[in-house]
Design a protein around this motif. Structure first.
Motif, mmCIF file in Angstrom:
data_model
loop_
_atom_site.group_PDB
_atom_site.id
_atom_site.type_symbol
_atom_site.label_atom_id
_atom_site.label_comp_id
_atom_site.label_asym_id
_atom_site.label_seq_id
_atom_site.Cartn_x
_atom_site.Cartn_y
_atom_site.Cartn_z
ATOM 1 N N GLU A 185 0.798 -1.228 0.000
ATOM 2 C CA GLU A 185 0.000 0.000 0.000
ATOM 3 C C GLU A 185 0.831 1.278 0.000
ATOM 4 N N THR A 186 0.256 2.301 -0.652
ATOM 5 C CA THR A 186 0.748 3.675 -0.521
ATOM 6 C C THR A 186 -0.144 4.381 0.495
ATOM 7 N N VAL A 187 0.503 4.974 1.499
ATOM 8 C CA VAL A 187 -0.231 5.606 2.610
ATOM 9 C C VAL A 187 0.125 7.086 2.662
ATOM 10 N N TRP A 188 -0.871 7.934 2.868
ATOM 11 C CA TRP A 188 -0.640 9.354 3.167
ATOM 12 C C TRP A 188 -0.993 9.580 4.635
ATOM 13 N N ASP A 189 -0.041 10.151 5.372
ATOM 14 C CA ASP A 189 -0.221 10.450 6.799
ATOM 15 C C ASP A 189 -0.280 11.964 6.951
ATOM 16 N N LEU A 190 -1.454 12.474 7.262
ATOM 17 C CA LEU A 190 -1.679 13.918 7.308
ATOM 18 C C LEU A 190 -1.600 14.421 8.745
ATOM 19 N N TYR A 191 -0.968 15.590 8.933
ATOM 20 C CA TYR A 191 -0.639 16.131 10.259
ATOM 21 C C TYR A 191 0.339 15.166 10.935
ATOM 22 N N CYS A 192 1.462 14.880 10.264
ATOM 23 C CA CYS A 192 2.344 13.786 10.678
ATOM 24 C C CYS A 192 3.311 14.150 11.798
ATOM 25 N N GLY B 180 16.752 3.766 9.570
ATOM 26 C CA GLY B 180 17.020 3.084 8.308
ATOM 27 C C GLY B 180 15.759 2.857 7.480
ATOM 28 N N ILE B 181 14.796 3.752 7.630
ATOM 29 C CA ILE B 181 13.535 3.633 6.889
ATOM 30 C C ILE B 181 13.629 4.461 5.609
ATOM 31 N N GLU B 182 13.544 3.803 4.468
ATOM 32 C CA GLU B 182 13.733 4.482 3.181
ATOM 33 C C GLU B 182 12.443 4.641 2.390
ATOM 34 N N ASN B 183 11.333 4.092 2.903
ATOM 35 C CA ASN B 183 10.059 4.175 2.174
ATOM 36 C C ASN B 183 9.116 5.206 2.793
ATOM 37 N N ALA B 184 9.700 6.285 3.348
ATOM 38 C CA ALA B 184 8.897 7.378 3.918
ATOM 39 C C ALA B 184 9.416 8.707 3.367
ATOM 40 N N ALA B 185 8.490 9.535 2.874
ATOM 41 C CA ALA B 185 8.829 10.878 2.380
ATOM 42 C C ALA B 185 7.981 11.885 3.137
ATOM 43 N N PHE B 186 8.514 13.109 3.302
ATOM 44 C CA PHE B 186 7.808 14.112 4.106
ATOM 45 C C PHE B 186 7.754 15.448 3.383
ATOM 46 N N TYR B 187 6.597 16.118 3.517
ATOM 47 C CA TYR B 187 6.346 17.383 2.823
ATOM 48 C C TYR B 187 5.893 18.443 3.819
ATOM 49 N N VAL B 188 6.477 19.660 3.672
ATOM 50 C CA VAL B 188 6.099 20.784 4.536
ATOM 51 C C VAL B 188 4.889 21.507 3.939
ATOM 52 N N GLY B 189 3.920 21.808 4.773
ATOM 53 C CA GLY B 189 2.777 22.610 4.324
ATOM 54 C C GLY B 189 1.524 22.212 5.055
ATOM 55 N N LYS B 190 0.474 22.985 4.833
ATOM 56 C CA LYS B 190 -0.824 22.645 5.415
ATOM 57 C C LYS B 190 -1.371 21.431 4.688
ATOM 58 N N ALA B 191 -1.843 20.449 5.436
ATOM 59 C CA ALA B 191 -2.393 19.235 4.822
ATOM 60 C C ALA B 191 -3.508 19.591 3.846
ATOM 61 N N GLU B 192 -4.318 20.610 4.221
ATOM 62 C CA GLU B 192 -5.463 20.995 3.387
ATOM 63 C C GLU B 192 -5.040 21.714 2.104
ATOM 64 N N GLU B 193 -3.744 22.080 2.020
ATOM 65 C CA GLU B 193 -3.223 22.688 0.782
ATOM 66 C C GLU B 193 -2.353 21.702 -0.007
ATOM 67 N N VAL B 194 -1.484 20.967 0.692
ATOM 68 C CA VAL B 194 -0.553 20.053 0.021
ATOM 69 C C VAL B 194 -1.293 18.916 -0.684
ATOM 70 N N ARG C 206 -7.177 19.640 17.525
ATOM 71 C CA ARG C 206 -8.547 19.574 18.074
ATOM 72 C C ARG C 206 -9.617 20.108 17.128
ATOM 73 N N LYS C 207 -9.248 21.057 16.267
ATOM 74 C CA LYS C 207 -10.250 21.656 15.382
ATOM 75 C C LYS C 207 -10.694 20.700 14.274
ATOM 76 N N GLY C 208 -10.017 19.552 14.144
ATOM 77 C CA GLY C 208 -10.400 18.573 13.134
ATOM 78 C C GLY C 208 -9.866 18.917 11.756
ATOM 79 N N CYS C 209 -10.456 18.305 10.723
ATOM 80 C CA CYS C 209 -9.972 18.465 9.349
ATOM 81 C C CYS C 209 -10.671 19.607 8.625
ATOM 82 N N ASP C 210 -9.910 20.261 7.776
ATOM 83 C CA ASP C 210 -10.430 21.328 6.926
ATOM 84 C C ASP C 210 -11.377 20.722 5.871
ATOM 85 N N GLU C 211 -12.388 21.486 5.466
ATOM 86 C CA GLU C 211 -13.382 20.977 4.500
ATOM 87 C C GLU C 211 -12.743 20.582 3.170
#
Length: 454
Positions: A307-314, A351-365, A386-391
């Protein structure tokens, strides 16, 4: 009967509010009473009245509830750090389960579900790996530290919080001794003068490494070598820094870190994954429960290695690196640049090579990458504030149509609101678990699995 301020009333407590206050009625008039628990009969003094309800102060417990317990901490009632120390731990867990259940039913509109497990602690004390202590002076001019009284910035002196590790007390004693011996003044919020604002203490439960970061209202700490000399006598001391915050605001930490001794970070483990934690890092405060929560999230993700996984607010990659052990690829998104730097270091550290990370707001990236690059996800994991996810984020998640969504939430009311949207557009609520990260407090973490309907 019409009640007014300072009236004394007798009330039977029949419920508890989301913030842990007891709820009862005096002649049909609803009152919220802090430190009263379900089943108590109490004498209370009305402090504030509204048309249909009011707030009262607990004066005496006339008939204690069978679920009332003697608090471990002598400062429990005055301090704003704990809300549920007067309630037995078994009933605290029931309160938190009911809170999540009620929000999912009343806000989310879900009826056909059951909370499959409530993950409590065997030992619900000394569980926090991080504590922030404000400094000030008492009415006699003595330097004090502790915690703020509820809804105020009045410091309740307490160097031995039973939620934090034992080492905190010795560290605070040494900091105050340094301040007194070297005439270093604590910060005064009203005047904006004084130097030492807070002490941030972190403790690695697995590594036993200790970090102390003094937040100061200036660029330098006088006679810092004397502070270092005192703190390095504490076993496990690994990192001593200062953090500069000259703003007149309630925000505790500034952006600038000044190394005083040792490393700029400590390390610790969640499960078998090692993390570097700096003063500014967001890192779950209860490591024992974090393992349970993340293992549940991992189970819900149902990963097979393809699987390809996206982890938001990581954050610093805490969940991402847990997931990467069983996924083909994990992509993390976080708004704080320093956290993303930590996440990349943590991936390298393990030694984890299958993880990439991106800077930015999850609701924009996420929307941008989906529209411009056509990214996809088999599984999306979200762990928002606490405010939850953006629309717009919820909308993009729906457009991407992952097979599974794992939602980890620290606020079940915004969780319920967001699930209502996701489950109204093609997803089914499959599993729910509750994890008590904060014994004696009212907050609770929830892990939820949503599955795409065929």
């Amino acid at each position: 009967m019409e009640f007014k301020k300072n009236d004394i009333v007798t009330v039977k407590i029949e419920d508890m509010s989301h913030d842990g206050s007891g709820i009862g009625k005096a002649d049909g008039y609803t009152l919220f009473i802090k430190d009263a628990v379900i089943g108590d009969e109490v004498e209370a003094k009305i402090m504030k009245t509204k048309k249909n309800y009011g707030f009262a102060r607990l004066m005496n417990v006339l008939v204690p509830s069978p679920d009332r317990t003697e608090p471990k901490c002598p400062k429990a009632r005055a301090c704003g750090g704990c809300q549920l120390q007067f309630l037995s731990y078994e009933k605290q867990l029931e309160f938190k389960k009911n809170k999540v259940d009620g929000n999912l039913r009343h806000i989310g509109g879900f009826q056909d579900f059951a909370i499959e497990k409530v993950m409590g602690m065997d030992e619900p004390w000394r569980y926090r790996n991080k504590a922030q202590f404000p400094f000030g002076k008492d009415k006699d001019g003595k330097i004090v530290t502790g915690f703020y009284a509820g809804r105020t910035h009045a410091i309740i002196p307490n160097r031995n919080c039973y939620l934090g590790v034992k080492e905190n007390e010795e560290i605070l004693n040494r900091i105050i001794a340094y301040m007194e011996e070297n005439h270093v003044e604590p910060y005064n919020e009203e005047t904006g003068k004084g130097l030492v604002r807070h002490a941030l203490i972190r403790y690695g439960f697995t590594t036993k490494e200790i970090m102390v970061c003094l937040i100061i209202n200036g660029e330098r700490l006088p006679k810092k070598e004397r502070l270092v000399e005192k703190l390095t006598q504490v076993q496990g001391m690994t990192s001593i820094t200062a953090n500069v915050n000259k703003k007149r605001s309630n925000v505790i930490l500034g952006d600038k870190i000044i190394p005083l001794w040792g490393q700029k970070y400590i390390t610790d483990y969640i499960g078998n994954v090692k993390y570097q934690i700096s003063p500014l890092s967001f890192y779950q405060v209860n490591p024992v429960q974090t393992v349970k929560l993340y293992e549940t999230a991992l189970e819900y993700a149902g990963l097979t290695g393809k699987e390809t996984v996206w982890d938001l607010y990581c954050g610093i990659g805490t969940i991402s690196l847990f997931l990467a052990q069983r996924a083909k690829q994990v992509n993390g998104v976080e708004i704080v640049p320093a956290a993303i730097e930590d996440a990349k270091k943590n991936a390298e550290l393990n030694g984890i090579e299958n993880a990439a990370f991106y800077v930015g707001k999850a609701e924009e990236v996420l929307p941008k990458k989906y529209k411009e690059e056509g990214i996809y996800a088999d599984v999306i994991v979200v762990d928002p504030p606490r405010k939850g996810c953006d629309e717009e984020l919820l909308s993009t998640m729906l457009d991407m149509k992952p097979e599974r969504i794992v939602y980890v939430s620290c606020d079940s009311s915004t969780l319920a609101r967001d699930l209502k949207i996701l489950c109204g557009e093609g997803y089914a609520l499959e599993r729910v678990a509750v994890c008590d990260m904060f014994p004696a407090g009212v907050h609770v973490e929830t892990a939820v699995l949503l599955v795409r309907k065929p």
